[in-house]
Design a protein around this motif. Structure first.
Motif, mmCIF file in Angstrom:
data_model
loop_
_atom_site.group_PDB
_atom_site.id
_atom_site.type_symbol
_atom_site.label_atom_id
_atom_site.label_comp_id
_atom_site.label_asym_id
_atom_site.label_seq_id
_atom_site.Cartn_x
_atom_site.Cartn_y
_atom_site.Cartn_z
ATOM 1 N N GLN A 67 8.326 -0.029 -0.526
ATOM 2 C CA GLN A 67 9.169 0.534 0.521
ATOM 3 C C GLN A 67 9.180 -0.381 1.742
ATOM 4 O OE1 GLN A 67 7.942 4.356 2.038
ATOM 5 N NE2 GLN A 67 10.007 4.829 2.703
ATOM 6 N N SER A 68 8.118 -1.144 1.945
ATOM 7 C CA SER A 68 8.009 -2.057 3.086
ATOM 8 C C SER A 68 8.934 -3.265 2.975
ATOM 9 C CB SER A 68 6.568 -2.550 3.206
ATOM 10 O OG SER A 68 6.222 -3.319 2.056
ATOM 11 N N GLY A 69 9.538 -3.461 1.794
ATOM 12 C CA GLY A 69 10.448 -4.586 1.601
ATOM 13 C C GLY A 69 9.915 -5.652 0.669
ATOM 14 N N GLY A 70 8.658 -5.595 0.297
ATOM 15 C CA GLY A 70 8.093 -6.546 -0.651
ATOM 16 C C GLY A 70 8.538 -6.234 -2.066
ATOM 17 N N LYS A 71 8.442 -7.247 -2.934
ATOM 18 C CA LYS A 71 8.807 -7.045 -4.340
ATOM 19 C C LYS A 71 7.999 -7.993 -5.217
ATOM 20 C CE LYS A 71 12.662 -8.609 -6.440
ATOM 21 N NZ LYS A 71 14.069 -8.730 -6.831
ATOM 22 N N TYR A 72 7.409 -7.439 -6.280
ATOM 23 C CA TYR A 72 6.693 -8.239 -7.264
ATOM 24 C C TYR A 72 7.404 -8.113 -8.603
ATOM 25 C CZ TYR A 72 3.215 -9.684 -10.686
ATOM 26 O OH TYR A 72 2.583 -10.305 -11.731
ATOM 27 N N THR A 73 7.670 -9.252 -9.247
ATOM 28 C CA THR A 73 8.233 -9.267 -10.590
ATOM 29 C C THR A 73 7.341 -10.144 -11.445
ATOM 30 O OG1 THR A 73 10.487 -9.015 -9.766
ATOM 31 C CG2 THR A 73 10.244 -9.862 -12.007
ATOM 32 N N GLY A 74 6.800 -9.568 -12.504
ATOM 33 C CA GLY A 74 5.918 -10.359 -13.353
ATOM 34 C C GLY A 74 5.099 -9.499 -14.285
ATOM 35 N N SER A 75 3.942 -10.023 -14.641
ATOM 36 C CA SER A 75 3.078 -9.439 -15.651
ATOM 37 C C SER A 75 2.018 -8.519 -15.045
ATOM 38 C CB SER A 75 2.402 -10.578 -16.424
ATOM 39 O OG SER A 75 1.578 -10.068 -17.436
ATOM 40 N N TYR A 76 1.772 -7.416 -15.743
ATOM 41 C CA TYR A 76 0.711 -6.468 -15.397
ATOM 42 C C TYR A 76 -0.202 -6.282 -16.599
ATOM 43 C CZ TYR A 76 3.238 -4.741 -11.286
ATOM 44 O OH TYR A 76 3.863 -4.629 -10.081
ATOM 45 N N ILE A 77 -1.467 -6.043 -16.310
ATOM 46 C CA ILE A 77 -2.417 -5.612 -17.338
ATOM 47 C C ILE A 77 -3.212 -4.454 -16.745
ATOM 48 C CG2 ILE A 77 -4.473 -6.206 -18.677
ATOM 49 C CD1 ILE A 77 -3.383 -8.978 -19.043
ATOM 50 N N ASN A 78 -3.197 -3.319 -17.415
ATOM 51 C CA ASN A 78 -3.931 -2.125 -16.975
ATOM 52 C C ASN A 78 -3.662 -1.754 -15.518
ATOM 53 O OD1 ASN A 78 -5.182 -1.499 -19.446
ATOM 54 N ND2 ASN A 78 -6.660 -3.124 -19.100
ATOM 55 N N GLY A 79 -2.413 -1.857 -15.097
ATOM 56 C CA GLY A 79 -2.015 -1.396 -13.780
ATOM 57 C C GLY A 79 -2.146 -2.399 -12.648
#
Length: 144
Positions: free
Chosen positions: A71-83
């Motif tokens: 909501q703050s405007g940041g964005k992550y796109t990529g890989s996750y493992i266990n959250g």
């Protein structure tokens, strides 16, 4: 009907927690579930704090490829493992900076490129969210 009485759901159904079931409110979710009613497979969630996630889940946690919009405007796109962020990914920060590279246990770690809001760039090694080891820092323009 309680959650245990339901069968496998399709991705077109939307989840909303019910206060009378005593479950914590996890926000809205549209997506696949496993037989245990956990978020599992591809899905899209809007969290109570206004953040959004679209991507892959495994047993209720972000796992695989996905995009998390803060909501703050940041964005992550990529890989996750266990959250948690783990593997290759790009994080666009609200201040205009950007990190592209390796994440380990939710921190920048390994090779990566960080672009500062003023356009300066550091490309090299990271450890525990800090520049560490071999790398090249490039300044914008002709500054030395």
């Amino acid at each position: 009907m309680g959650l245990s009485g339901r069968g496998r759901r399709s991705r077109s159904q939307v989840e909303k927690a019910f206060e009378d079931e005593g479950a914590p409110y996890l926000g809205e979710y549209e997506g696949e579930r496993n037989d245990a009613e956990e978020r599992h497979g591809k899905g899209k969630a809007k969290l109570p704090n206004g953040d959004e996630y679209e991507g892959e889940y495994s047993h209720g946690k972000r796992h695989g490829q996905g995009t998390y919009k803060f909501q703050s405007g940041g964005k992550y796109t990529g890989s996750y493992i266990n959250g948690i962020k783990h593997g290759e990914g790009t994080f666009n920060y609200p201040d205009g900076s950007k990190y592209e590279g390796c994440w380990i246990n939710d921190v920048r770690h390994g090779r990566g490129k960080y672009t500062y809001p003023n356009g300066d760039i550091y490309e090299g090694e990271w450890a525990e969210n800090l520049r560490h080891g071999q790398g090249l820092y490039s300044y914008v323009g002709d500054r030395v």
